[in-house]
Enzyme design. Structure first.
Site, short mmCIF file in Angstrom:
data_model
loop_
_atom_site.label_atom_id
_atom_site.label_comp_id
_atom_site.label_asym_id
_atom_site.label_seq_id
_atom_site.Cartn_x
_atom_site.Cartn_y
_atom_site.Cartn_z
N ASP A 111 0.85 -1.19 0.00
CA ASP A 111 0.00 0.00 0.00
C ASP A 111 0.89 1.25 0.00
O ASP A 111 1.88 1.32 0.75
CB ASP A 111 -0.91 0.02 1.23
CG ASP A 111 -1.86 1.20 1.21
OD1 ASP A 111 -2.85 1.14 0.46
OD2 ASP A 111 -1.61 2.18 1.95
N ILE A 112 0.55 2.22 -0.85
CA ILE A 112 1.29 3.48 -0.86
C ILE A 112 0.86 4.31 0.35
O ILE A 112 -0.33 4.58 0.52
CB ILE A 112 1.03 4.25 -2.17
CG1 ILE A 112 1.46 3.41 -3.37
CG2 ILE A 112 1.78 5.58 -2.16
CD1 ILE A 112 1.16 4.06 -4.71
N ASN A 119 -2.52 13.10 -3.70
CA ASN A 119 -3.54 13.67 -4.58
C ASN A 119 -3.98 15.05 -4.12
O ASN A 119 -4.15 15.96 -4.93
CB ASN A 119 -4.76 12.73 -4.63
CG ASN A 119 -4.53 11.52 -5.52
OD1 ASN A 119 -3.82 11.59 -6.51
ND2 ASN A 119 -5.14 10.40 -5.16
N ASP A 128 -1.41 9.86 -10.40
CA ASP A 128 -1.31 8.85 -11.46
C ASP A 128 0.15 8.53 -11.77
O ASP A 128 0.51 7.37 -11.99
CB ASP A 128 -2.02 9.32 -12.72
CG ASP A 128 -3.53 9.30 -12.59
OD1 ASP A 128 -4.03 8.70 -11.62
OD2 ASP A 128 -4.21 9.87 -13.47
N GLU A 154 -4.65 2.33 -4.53
CA GLU A 154 -3.20 2.47 -4.37
C GLU A 154 -2.56 1.21 -3.80
O GLU A 154 -1.43 1.25 -3.29
CB GLU A 154 -2.86 3.67 -3.47
CG GLU A 154 -3.31 3.55 -2.03
CD GLU A 154 -4.73 4.07 -1.79
OE1 GLU A 154 -5.01 4.45 -0.64
OE2 GLU A 154 -5.52 4.12 -2.75
#
Length: 246
Positions: A111-112, A119, A128, A154
């Site tokens: 997971d980021i 964002n 993106d 993500e």
């Protein structure tokens, strides 16, 4: 040439009309009209039963359609943004790996960290680009038969068949390190990105279902809870281990 010899000659070329016609010409030149007739009749019968030759332009068109179909199938299994495998492919492969007899398997849920902040701060275009770059970094260093897929949003998953526990940890930690040390500020000034990883390993097909994926999810939560930018896994004593390299 006798009738027996004619039949024998026909058996030498049982499925080639052109050869039968050639032999008919040869026999006719020798005055063996019966033998020539038999070969001509065989040639006509074969021409009626064999499919007509495919014109070259049709052959090229068929080859093109086959290539396009193979490309379309491959694209249907890829995530459009990151080009790694998509959830459809992941679910299909996991069903095979988790339900059929197999050797060792490691799954790492990635997971980021704080991706919403990326964002919100830098915009969705930057988000993106981060997703694409993280996917690229995750694909590096995968062992043979290993693959990366976008799990959703993500989150990504690394699937590592036939690896030993230490190797699986090295792959996961290597992915975490590459992301943490990547020059993100060159992409967007002030940007930094890290990932958290939950790594679940099984030596054999012990579960036979998706509990290994759930285990990876629980370990990912443990890595997040411990401060992010970490790899969480279980050691030989089944104790949770949280790895971190500052």
């Amino acid at each position: 040439m006798t009738e027996v010899e004619t039949v024998s000659a026909k058996q030498v070329v049982p499925d080639d009309p052109a050869l039968h016609e050639s032999m008919a010409d040869t026999l006719a030149s020798r005055g063996d009209w019966r033998g020539a007739y038999e070969h001509l009749r065989a040639a006509l019968e074969l021409q009626r039963t064999q499919p007509p030759p495919l014109p070259e332009q049709f052959r090229r068109e068929v080859d093109r359609l086959r290539r396009e179909r193979a490309q379309a199938l491959e694209e249907s299994l890829r995530d459009g943004l990151t080009t790694v495998y998509n959830r459809r492919y992941l679910d299909r492969r996991l069903d095979d790996l988790l339900t059929e007899p197999r050797g060792p398997l490691a799954v790492a849920l990635v997971d980021i960290d704080l991706f919403k902040n990326v964002n919100d701060t830098f915009g969705h275009l930057a988000g993106d680009q981060v997703l694409r770059r993280v996917a690229m970094l995750l694909r590096e260093g995968l062992p043979q038969h290993g693959f990366c897929a976008r799990y959703g949003g993500e989150e990504f998953m690394l699937v590592l068949p036939a690896v030993q526990p230490d190797d699986a940890v090295r792959v996961a930690e290597g992915a975490r390190t590459r992301v943490a040390e990547h020059p993100w500020s060159a992409l967007w000034p002030g940007l930094s990105v890290t990932i958290s990883v939950g790594l679940a390993y099984e030596a054999e097909s012990a579960f036979g279902d998706r509990r290994q994926v759930l285990e990876a999810d629980h370990l990912l939560y443990a890595a997040k809870h411990a401060g992010r930018n970490r790899v969480a896994y279980r050691d030989w004593s089944d104790a949770a281990v949280i790895g971190y390299c500052p």
